[in-house]
Design an enzyme around this catalytic site. Structure first.
Site, short mmCIF file in Angstrom:
data_model
loop_
_atom_site.label_atom_id
_atom_site.label_comp_id
_atom_site.label_asym_id
_atom_site.label_seq_id
_atom_site.Cartn_x
_atom_site.Cartn_y
_atom_site.Cartn_z
N ASN A 427 0.73 -1.28 -0.13
CA ASN A 427 -0.06 -0.01 0.00
C ASN A 427 0.79 1.34 0.00
OD1 ASN A 427 -2.75 1.62 0.55
ND2 ASN A 427 -1.51 1.99 2.53
N GLU A 428 0.57 2.02 -0.83
CA GLU A 428 1.33 3.42 -1.01
C GLU A 428 2.76 3.14 -1.06
OE1 GLU A 428 -0.31 6.07 1.90
OE2 GLU A 428 -2.43 5.64 1.22
N ASN A 429 3.25 2.38 -1.63
CA ASN A 429 4.84 2.00 -1.67
C ASN A 429 5.68 2.83 -2.63
OD1 ASN A 429 3.39 -1.17 -1.79
ND2 ASN A 429 4.63 -0.74 0.29
#
Length: 822
Positions: A427-429
Site C-alpha cells: 500500500n502506497e509503496n
C-alpha cells in the site's frame, strides 16, 4: 448421586475409551489472571522474582489486566502526548493438565505487537517478529523441566510461570512503517490460547474448494502437514464433508505414513455444490480426524464453493454473474481498547457493516484476526487482505524477509476462507521517507518476488496493490489513488477520472475514496468550499495533501469537515457507480474512525475521521446514505439526527433531505404533509427525496413515511430553527444535560456578546475535571475527547460521577473559562 449425573458420568467415560471427537485436542483462551507493566525489565527474572524471593516490596508495580490487551488503549488519542512505543511485560501462572500421554502443550498467539518473546520461568521458549500473523510456541519440554524443580512445588505451588515481553518500539527495519497513517500498536491485543494436542497432530489443514463457472462441477481437495517432530509410524486419517445443512455429503478414510511436508488427506468430486455468495453464504464443513495409538486429533474447517473472475478491462464476476463490489475498509481499532477488540466487539462491528449493505471489505493494512475472516465467510463479505508493507519504501534483508514471511503466513493461515478474493502485496509503496535510498527498480524487484510467491502459494486467487503507479503492471489488480472532492478536484470529477484510470490497467478496482467528517458538525451550505477548487488538477492524493496547512486549495484543507458535505460526496459517488457497467467495485475508506499518530491537528486530535461510524460504532449520517443505495430491507432516515439547531432567515425555505431505499416517501413537517416524492437514484441529492420547506422559529418536527409495496417504515426528528444572527463567540456556557447510570453528559455552548448561540463556531475547547468523578475522554470520538473542535458552536463530554462531588471546566482560547459543580 442423582440419576442424570450417573448417566453423564458413564457417557463421558465411554466416550473417552472410544476416542470420540469430543475427546480431541483442547484449547482455552487465556483471558484472566494476567498482570502487566508498561516498561522494560532488567530481565525475565524480575517477573518471577517476587514469587521466588517472597519480596512484597519488589518493583516495578504490576497492574491486573484482561486479555486481549493493548499498551495504547488510551494514549493513542491522548491530545497531549505521543503514544507509547516501547517494551511491556505480561505475566501469569498456568495450571498445566495435558490429558494426552506424550502430548504437546502449545501457546497459540492470534497476533501480538510487534516483537514478542516468551518465557517459561527464566527459559526463553520462543518469539516472533510481526504484529499481525498467527504463531505458535511449543512449551511442552520447558514445562516438563520446570515441573522437576523445587520452585514449581513450593513457591509456585504447582503452577507454571509464563512471562511475555511485547515491544512496539520504532524500528525502520520492520513492517509496517512508522510513517503509516495508523498506530503501530503494542501488546497481546489478540487472543492467546493454551492448547493441548496428542503426540501426532496436524499443524495445518488446507482445503481447496473448486467449482466451474456454471457451478455444475465441483472438486474438494484436502491437504495437511503433520506437526513436527513426530515418531515414525502410520496414522489413520478420515475426512468428512458436511453440506450447509449439516448432512454428510462425502467421506473418506486413508492410512498415511508419518512424514514431513504437505500430504493429501482426501479428495472428492461434487456435482452442483451449493455456491457461496454474499446473498447466500453457504458453507460446507470439513472434519479431519487423525488417530494414532488410541489418541485422536480433530480439526474442523469451513469452506465454500465459488468461482471468481476479475474480467480484463471489465467488471468482477462471481459464479459467472457480475457482482459490483460494494465495499469499505477496516482497521483493528476501537474506543477505549485500541487494537484489543474482543470477539463480541468484532461481531458487532462486522454485523453493522453488513447492515450498511457492504459485500466487500479491504482489511487495511495487515492480516487481521481469524474472527474477522470467519465472520466475512458467514456474513457473505468478500475480502482483500494484505500484508503491512505500507509506505516508507524498502528496507534491508530483515525487512524484506519479514514481508515474505508475513505473506506466506497470511495466505497459509487464511487459505480456506471462501470470502478471500485478493492477496494484497502493498500500500502506497511510492511514499518515500523511511530510508535514505528510494530506488524504484529495487521496489519493483521486491514487488515481483511478493507477487510470484503469492501465486506459488495460491494460484487460484488474485494479487493487488494500491497506489504505486510504477508497479501497477506487476499485480493482477491495481487500485490508483482517486480522492475526488477531498484531496484533489471536486466530487463530480469522480466518474471521468475513474474511466481514465480504468483504461490504463488490465484490471481496475477502486479502493479508498471518501472524506473526513467531524461527527455532530453540520452545514447549511456544505459545498461552499468547492468554489475554491481548480478543475483539471486530477483526483489523486499527493505528498502534503493530508496536511491542514499550506498548498493548493482542496476540500481536505478548506472544507468545513461537516457530515453534510460528506453525505453529498458519498451520495454522488454511489449514484455514479450505478452507471459504470465496467466497474468491478469500489471501497469507501474506512468504515470507522481510527487513531493515527500523523494527524495531531484534526478536530479530534490523532484521529482519522473519514469513517461513516465513530470509533465507538455510533453511526454518522453518511451510514444511512450507503444503506439507501446498498440495502433491500426497507429503511428511511431524515438527515440531521445529530443536528439540534438549524439556522437561516425568517420564511427562508430550507432543504430537508431523506435517505431511503423505498420507492416513495412522504414528508410531514409540523404535522403538515409536504407531498410525496418518488426515489430516483440519478436525481442528486438524496435520490430526489428532498423538500424545500419554510421552517418556523423554534421547534420543528419532521416525520418521513417510506412505502415499498406493502411495507411502510417511518423516521422522525425534532430540530430548532434559529433566525437570530450572531457575531464572534464571546463566552462559554457549561451545563449538565442528562445523567444515566452514574454517567453525566455535559454540553458547552458558544455564545456571542448578546447571548446568541454561534451555530457555525468551530473553536477548540478543552474540558477539565477535579474531584471524585472521572472524565470519560481519550476515546477518540467527538463526545469523548477533552480537547476537541466545536461542532456548530457546541461540544459534549461525559463524566463518570462515582457518586462524588466534582467541578467540571471548559476553556477556549480568548474566552473566560466556564465551571460547573457536579
Amino acid at each position: 448421586m442423582k440419576k442424570h449425573t450417573v448417566i453423564c458420568f458413564w457417557l463421558l467415560l465411554l466416550l473417552s475409551f472410544l476416542g470420540h471427537p469430543a475427546a480431541a485436542q483442547q484449547s482455552t483462551r487465556l483471558t484472566d489472571g494476567w498482570e502487566f507493566v508498561r516498561q522494560d525489565l532488567g530481565s525475565v527474572w524480575e517477573a518471577v522474582r517476587p514469587v521466588v524471593a517472597g519480596n512484597p516490596e519488589s518493583v516495578p508495580l504490576w497492574t491486573p489486566v484482561t486479555l486481549p490487551h493493548c499498551f495504547n488503549a488510551r494514549d493513542a488519542v491522548d491530545p497531549d502526548v505521543n503514544y507509547y512505543q516501547g517494551p511491556g511485560w505480561y505475566r501469569t501462572q498456568l495450571a498445566i493438565q495435558n490429558p494426552y500421554a506424550n502430548g504437546r502443550t502449545l501457546l497459540h498467539f492470534e497476533g501480538a505487537g510487534q516483537k514478542t518473546r516468551v518465557f517459561i520461568y527464566s527459559t526463553e521458549v520462543g518469539g516472533h517478529v510481526g504484529g499481525y500473523d498467527e504463531w505458535t510456541v511449543d512449551i511442552t519440554q520447558a514445562v516438563a523441566e520446570f515441573q522437576k524443580t523445587e520452585a514449581f512445588k513450593t513457591q509456585f505451588k504447582g503452577k507454571i510461570p509464563l512471562s511475555i515481553r511485547c515491544d512496539n518500539s520504532r524500528d525502520l527495519e520492520m513492517m509496517p512503517s512508522d510513517l503509516s497513517d495508523f498506530n503501530v500498536y503494542g501488546g497481546l491485543y489478540r487472543y492467546l490460547n493454551l492448547r493441548y494436542e496428542p503426540a501426532v497432530s496436524l499443524e495445518r489443514v488446507a482445503v481447496k474448494a473448486e467449482v466451474d463457472k456454471a457451478g455444475k462441477q465441483g472438486q474438494l481437495t484436502v491437504k495437511g502437514d503433520f506437526r513436527e517432530p513426530f515418531a515414525s509410524g502410520n496414522a489413520q486419517v478420515s475426512v468428512r464433508l458436511l453440506d450447509p445443512r449439516g448432512k454428510q455429503a462425502a467421506k473418506s478414510q486413508v492410512s498415511l505414513s508419518l512424514k514431513s511436508g504437505e500430504l493429501e488427506l482426501g479428495s472428492f468430486k461434487m456435482k452442483a455444490p451449493r455456491l457461496w455468495s454474499p446473498e447466500r453464504p453457504d458453507l460446507y464443513t470439513v472434519q479431519v480426524t487423525v488417530t494414532t495409538d488410541g489418541q485422536t486429533f480433530q480439526q474442523t474447517e469451513k469452506v465454500g464453493f465459488r468461482h471468481i473472475e476479475f474480467v480484463e478491462h471489465g467488471p468482477f464476476l462471481l459464479n459467472g454473474q457480475r457482482l459490483l463490489l460494494r465495499g469499505t475498509h477496516r482497521h483493528e481499532d476501537h474506543a477505549g481498547v485500541a487494537a484489543a477488540m474482543t470477539e463480541p466487539q468484532i461481531r458487532q462491528e462486522m454485523r453493522l457493516m453488513k447492515q450498511m449493505g457492504i459485500n466487500f471489505i479491504r482489511l487495511g493494512h495487515y492480516q487481521q484476526s481469524r474472527i474477522v475472516l470467519n465472520l466475512c465467510d458467514s456474513l457473505g463479505i468478500t475480502v482483500w487482505e494484505e500484508i503491512p508493507w505500507c509506505r516508507g519504501g524498502l528496507g534491508g534483508e530483515a525487512y524484506q524477509s519479514q514481508g515474505l514471511r508475513m505473506l506466506t503466513n497470511m495466505i497459509q493461515q487464511h487459505y480456506n476462507h471462501p470470502a478471500v478474493l485478493i492477496w494484497g502485496l502493498g500500500n502506497e509503496n511510492d511514499w518515500p521517507g523511511d530510508f535514505p535510498e528510494f530506488d524504484k527498480e529495487k521496489i519493483r524487484t521486491y514487488m515481483k518476488s511478493l507477487n510470484n510467491l503469492a501465486h506459488q502459494l495460491d494460484p487460484a486467487r488474485y494479487t493487488a496493490i494500491r497506489r504505486c503507479d510504477f508497479c501497477k503492471d506487476i499485480p493482477d489488480v491495481y487500485s490508483p489513488s482517486i480522492w475526488a472532492g477531498w484531496y484533489r478536484g471536486i466530487y463530480t470529477d469522480y466518474k471521468e477520472v475513474s474511466e481514465q484510470e480504468f483504461k490504463s490497467v488490465k484490471r481496475f478496482l477502486h479502493v479508498e475514496w471518501g472524506g473526513d467528517s467531524h461527527a455532530g458538525r453540520h452545514s447549511e451550505n456544505p459545498d461552499n468550499a468547492l468554489a475554491k477548487i481548480s478543475r483539471g488538477q486530477g483526483a489523486d492524493e499527493r505528498a502534503g495533501d493530508a496536511s491542514l496547512f499550506g498548498g493548493s486549495a482542496r476540500v481536505s484543507k478548506d472544507g468545513d469537515w461537516s457530515e453534510s458535505y460528506l453525505c453529498n460526496l458519498v451520495d454522488w459517488h454511489l449514484k455514479e457507480q450505478e452507471t459504470m457497467p465496467w466497474l468491478s467495485g469500489a471501497a469507501y475508506w474506512p468504515f470507522k474512525d481510527f487513531s493515527t499518530p500523523v494527524r495531531p491537528d484534526n478536530p479530534i486530535p490523532y484521529m482519522n475521521q473519514k469513517g461513516v461510524v465513530e470509533r465507538d460504532l455510533t453511526p454518522k449520517e453518511a451510514f444511512y446514505v450507503f444503506q439507501s443505495y446498498w440495502t433491500t430491507a426497507p429503511m428511511v432516515h431524515i438527515y440531521g439526527h445529530s443536528w439540534p439547531v438549524r439556522w437561516g432567515d425568517a420564511g427562508e425555505k430550507k432543504m430537508v433531505k431523506v435517505y431511503s431505499n423505498a420507492a416513495e416517501v412522504e414528508l410531514f413537517v409540523n404535522g403538515q404533509s409536504q407531498g410525496v416524492k418518488r426515489r430516483n437514484s440519478q436525481d442528486f441529492p438524496a435520490a430526489g427525496l428532498r423538500w424545500l420547506v419554510a421552517l418556523r422559529e423554534g421547534e420543528n418536527t419532521f416525520r418521513a413515511v417510506a412505502r415499498q409495496g406493502k411495507a411502510t417504515v417511518q423516521d422522525q426528528i425534532t430540530q430548532r430553527y434559529q433566525t437570530a444572527k450572531w457575531s464572534k463567540p464571546a463566552k462559554l456556557t457549561l451545563e449538565k444535560t442528562g445523567e444515566t447510570n452514574g454517567v453525566a453528559t455535559l454540553e458547552v455552548k458558544m455564545l456571542d456578546a448578546q447571548g446568541v448561540p454561534c451555530l457555525d463556531a468551530a473553536n477548540w475547547v478543552r474540558f477539565g475535571l477535579i474531584g471524585g468523578g472521572q472524565l470519560l475522554d481519550d476515546l477518540g470520538t467527538s463526545s469523548s475527547s477533552r480537547k476537541v473542535q466545536a461542532y456548530n458552536g457546541r461540544a459534549i463530554i461525559r463524566v463518570q460521577t462515582n457518586g462524588l462531588r466534582s467541578v467540571a471546566s471548559v476553556a477556549s482560547e480568548g474566552l473566560e473559562i466556564a465551571f460547573l459543580n457536579l
